[in-house]
Enzyme design. Structure first.
Site, PDB file in Angstrom:
ATOM      1  N   ASP A 161       0.820  -1.222   0.000  1.00 15.64           N
ATOM      2  CA  ASP A 161       0.000   0.000   0.000  1.00 15.64           C
ATOM      3  C   ASP A 161       0.849   1.264   0.000  1.00 15.64           C
ATOM      4  O   ASP A 161       0.790   2.085   0.928  1.00 15.64           O
ATOM      5  CB  ASP A 161      -0.957  -0.004   1.201  1.00 15.64           C
ATOM      6  CG  ASP A 161      -1.953  -1.133   1.156  1.00 15.64           C
ATOM      7  OD1 ASP A 161      -3.022  -0.951   0.570  1.00 15.64           O
ATOM      8  OD2 ASP A 161      -1.644  -2.221   1.692  1.00 15.64           O
ATOM      9  N   ASP A 188      -1.767  -2.049  -4.362  1.00  9.19           N
ATOM     10  CA  ASP A 188      -1.996  -0.604  -4.226  1.00  9.19           C
ATOM     11  C   ASP A 188      -0.689   0.169  -4.320  1.00  9.19           C
ATOM     12  O   ASP A 188      -0.404   1.060  -3.502  1.00  9.19           O
ATOM     13  CB  ASP A 188      -2.715  -0.292  -2.912  1.00  9.19           C
ATOM     14  CG  ASP A 188      -4.221  -0.493  -3.007  1.00  9.19           C
ATOM     15  OD1 ASP A 188      -4.701  -0.783  -4.109  1.00  9.19           O
ATOM     16  OD2 ASP A 188      -4.900  -0.377  -1.975  1.00  9.19           O
ATOM     17  N   ASN A 237      -6.878  -3.039  -4.963  1.00  3.65           N
ATOM     18  CA  ASN A 237      -8.189  -2.572  -5.406  1.00  3.65           C
ATOM     19  C   ASN A 237      -8.122  -1.172  -6.013  1.00  3.65           C
ATOM     20  O   ASN A 237      -9.051  -0.755  -6.712  1.00  3.65           O
ATOM     21  CB  ASN A 237      -9.174  -2.567  -4.235  1.00  3.65           C
ATOM     22  CG  ASN A 237      -8.719  -1.687  -3.099  1.00  3.65           C
ATOM     23  OD1 ASN A 237      -7.574  -1.762  -2.656  1.00  3.65           O
ATOM     24  ND2 ASN A 237      -9.597  -0.838  -2.600  1.00  3.65           N
ATOM     25  N   HIS A 238      -7.034  -0.431  -5.773  1.00  6.22           N
ATOM     26  CA  HIS A 238      -6.900   0.898  -6.371  1.00  6.22           C
ATOM     27  C   HIS A 238      -6.320   0.824  -7.780  1.00  6.22           C
ATOM     28  O   HIS A 238      -6.692   1.637  -8.626  1.00  6.22           O
ATOM     29  CB  HIS A 238      -5.995   1.776  -5.495  1.00  6.22           C
ATOM     30  CG  HIS A 238      -6.709   2.370  -4.324  1.00  6.22           C
ATOM     31  ND1 HIS A 238      -7.111   3.690  -4.274  1.00  6.22           N
ATOM     32  CD2 HIS A 238      -7.102   1.831  -3.151  1.00  6.22           C
ATOM     33  CE1 HIS A 238      -7.708   3.929  -3.128  1.00  6.22           C
ATOM     34  NE2 HIS A 238      -7.710   2.813  -2.426  1.00  6.22           N
TER      35      HIS A 238
END
Length: 716
Positions: free
Chosen positions: A20, A60, A127-128
């Protein structure tokens, strides 16, 4: 001693783990725009200093599905600076690389003879930055095509129902150490949850046993990017869904830093959650120190070492309950301001004391959660103005809530759920419909949910339009197959629309959100430019004409007739409009909702049918309106005479002008002419808003004018 240490180094695989990074977060903020890039560059520099074999990213990498050019350029510059060098790569990939890396090259990047890759980077998508579009490409595919990143974990959803995926590991060997690296890029949590509970939907491929290397000799690592918090079991992945042969799990998507490996009871593996390298939500979980994990593997044993990140912007968080503070008067706003000023000032001082390098002191992030139960609130923006230049987020220092201390323990999980900024203030369509007991009459709930997801997460500007157009096409085709266009009634249309909706809902129930795709935006625009919005069924205005000529003339009383004169007819307004009856307006609205447009041929047929209907009903209209209609007209004339006397001296409006002629005419005793003409203005084509129609349209309008004139003579 040195020989044994060198032997250990040749058999020890060193991996730096991070998740992330959210490159490009707050890139338009003047203060915080560089935070994500500084943290990522520090991660790459740590990998270089520790001389790791490769860098492992847990999804991410980018904050947006379509990162800006500036973000892509900066990311490539950092990767090129640290990854391309003359350092030798000490491990080998012994699995089928064409299966592991789904690109046109089909091999790990350091084996390309045209590149000197000294620090390989392996990454899955989150998911981004998940794949999207016709070609199912992600922003990480760009880095993979540039030979900077080894993109793995991109699954192909096959089969029917919830689908089926097969996970193939990347088999890495360094000396006597063998590692099987499994990757699972982000899949919608609801779907993956169902897949784990469906037999044989998720298949795990194991390495084959060979001489000198049994299956049990492989150290198995899984990297995934899913919800872990169990506020809603259907929207998260339970650790017990994962296979027991795993040894180590790298869990992405959760931003709270829980980097120390935790053992899952009864499963035999450990989970590390490095968290995000940049604070994206100003809550308590993100205020903890950010770390990355150095993982050293030798044989079946591993040694974790957490390394703090020094370039992360300091973040101070606290909670204040106003009713527990004795020096605050509930009726005195100044006392509240003074107390909150003290709290914020103390947080700024505490942040400065924690700083290791005073010369590179960054403006801190400060968040104060205020429980204002029984007190008045203050303007957070006005409060933050005095801290401009002192904190990095002066506009949102304060956040007010009414959660008491008793509820805070129960809401602790909810706070950790808010660690994912993309979930804030969002509810899916299904939850909203269920919560408010809504009944969808045209669009299926699942389709709207998918459109909302594509619009927000994938920046698809045409998502909702594609959803509506897709469903209109299906509804139109259903009506065209099952019905005769010349025998349509409004009730029949409503029933058919409902039946079509129920059929689509049943079809969607057998599918999942990921398998259902609408027409892409580019294709949609192309179709619109080439063909426009077609019509599968053309509706005639015969029904409206028959209702107005028979039903209203026979059954309506005098009061209803006067109401018709006031409400159903309307003269030309400003612009290119024209008068329409209420029934025609209703029919037009229905046609627009169905996405239908009458052709010239259907409009001409409607006009001819109207003439025939008027001719056949001539005697019925005269006989049925002898007593009632004459009485109504006399009353209207009397009332209009009284109004004309009362309104004497006012300017008389032309009954057929471009102003409100029809309404004025009904007041001046011209009721019968204008009412009859308004009844037949509905026979005019809806598309003559443009005064420059072609010759065919002009002929059609002349035929409709003759029908109106005949009907006016009939009424008189």
């Amino acid at each position: 001693m040195s020989g044994s240490s060198s032997e250990d180094a040749s058999n020890t695989l060193r991996i730096l783990v991070a998740t992330d990074c959210h490159l490009g977060y707050m890139e338009k903020d003047e203060i915080r725009r560089h935070d994500s890039f500084r943290a990522f560059e520090e991660i790459c520099s740590i990998a270089e200093q520790k001389q790791v074999d490769f860098l492992l990213l847990g999804g991410d990498l980018f904050h947006e599905n379509k990162p800006s050019r500036s973000t892509l350029v900066k990311a490539m510059e950092i990767l090129r600076r640290y990854c391309l060098n003359d350092q030798p790569v000490q491990f080998q990939v012994v699995s089928d690389q064409t299966v592991n890396f789904a690109n046109s090259f089909g091999h790990v990047n350091y084996e390309d003879p045209h590149f000197n890759v000294g620090l390989p980077v392996f990454s899955i998508h989150g998911n981004h930055d998940d794949p999207a579009g016709v070609d199912n490409l992600s922003a990480i595919d760009i880095l993979s095509a540039c030979n900077l990143v080894n993109y793995f974990g991109k699954t192909v959803l096959g089969g029917s129902g919830v689908g089926q995926i097969t996970l193939y590991p990347i088999l890495i060997r360094k000396g006597s150490t063998s590692v099987a690296l499994y990757g699972l890029g982000n899949i919608r949590d609801e779907r993956l949850n169902r897949m784990f509970q469906t037999p044989h939907a998720v298949q795990w491929m194991r390495p084959e046993a060979q001489e000198g290397c049994q299956v049990s000799d492989w150290f198995n690592i899984l990297v995934l990017h899913q919800n872990r918090v169990k506020t809603n079991p259907k929207n998260a992945i339970n650790e017990h869904f994962l296979p027991r042969f795993m040894d180590f799990i790298v869990w992405g998507h959760e931003h709270e830093c829980l980097v120390d490996p935790q053992e899952v009871p009864g499963m035999g593996f450990h989970i590390t959650q490095p968290g995000s390298s940049v604070a994206t939500s100003l809550i308590e979980g993100e205020s903890k120190q950010k770390h990355v994990l150095l993982l050293e593997i030798k044989g079946n044993q591993y040694r974790p070492t957490k390394i703090p990140l020094a370039s992360v912007r300091p973040f101070e968080y606290t909670e204040v309950v106003l009713k527990d503070e004795p020096d605050i008067d509930p009726n005195d706003q100044n006392s509240i301001l003074e107390h909150l000023d003290k709290v914020v000032s103390n947080l700024i001082k505490r942040s400065g004391q924690k700083a290791v390098n005073k010369s590179e002191l960054k403006l801190p992030l400060v968040r104060v959660k205020v429980d204002y139960s029984g007190f008045m609130t203050i303007n957070p923006q006005r409060f933050g103005q005095k801290y401009v230049g002192k904190v990095a987020n002066p506009q949102d220092i304060l956040i007010f809530s009414k959660i008491s201390r008793k509820d805070q323990k129960e809401a602790k999980i909810d706070d950790s759920e808010r660690l994912r900024p993309e979930e804030l203030n969002q509810q899916n369509i299904e939850a909203l419909v269920a919560e408010h007991n809504l009944k969808m009459e045209i669009l299926p709930v699942n389709d709207l949910d998918i459109a909302l997801h594509n619009f927000v997460s994938k920046d698809d500007k045409m998502a909702f339009y594609s959803c509506v157009r897709y469903n209109l096409e299906e509804t139109r085709n259903k009506i065209a197959r099952d019905s005769d266009s010349l025998k349509f009634d409004e009730k029949d249309i409503i029933v058919k629309v409902g039946e079509s909706l129920q059929e689509r809902v049943k079809e969607r129930a057998s599918q999942t959100k990921d398998t259902l795709q609408f027409t892409s935006s580019g294709q949609l625009l192309e179709d619109m430019g080439n063909t426009g919005v077609g019509s599968a069924v053309s509706f005639s205005d015969d029904e409206g004409t028959s209702v107005l000529s028979s039903s209203k003339a026979r059954t309506r009383g005098c009061k209803d007739a006067s109401d018709v004169g006031k409400t159903t007819s309307r003269g030309r307004g400003r612009g290119r409009g024209r008068g329409r009856s209420s029934t025609n307006l209703k029919q037009t609205t229905l046609d627009v909702a169905m996405g239908l447009r009458q052709s010239q041929r259907s409009a001409s047929a409607a006009a001819m049918a109207s003439v025939r209907t008027i001719t056949e009903d001539e005697e019925n209209v005269v006989s049925s309106s002898d007593d009632g209609a004459e009485h109504c007209i006399n009353d209207i004339e009397n009332s209009s005479e009284e109004k004309s006397v009362r309104g004497k001296g006012q300017k008389r409006a032309a009954p057929r002008g471009r102003g409100r002629g029809s309404t004025t005419a009904s007041k001046r005793g011209r009721k019968s002419d204008n009412t009859s003409s308004s009844f037949h203005k509905m026979l005019m084509n809806r598309d003559d808003d443009d005064d420059d129609d072609d010759d065919d349209m002009a002929k059609k309008n002349r035929s409709q004018t003759r029908a109106t004139r005949n009907y006016g003579a009939l009424r008189r």
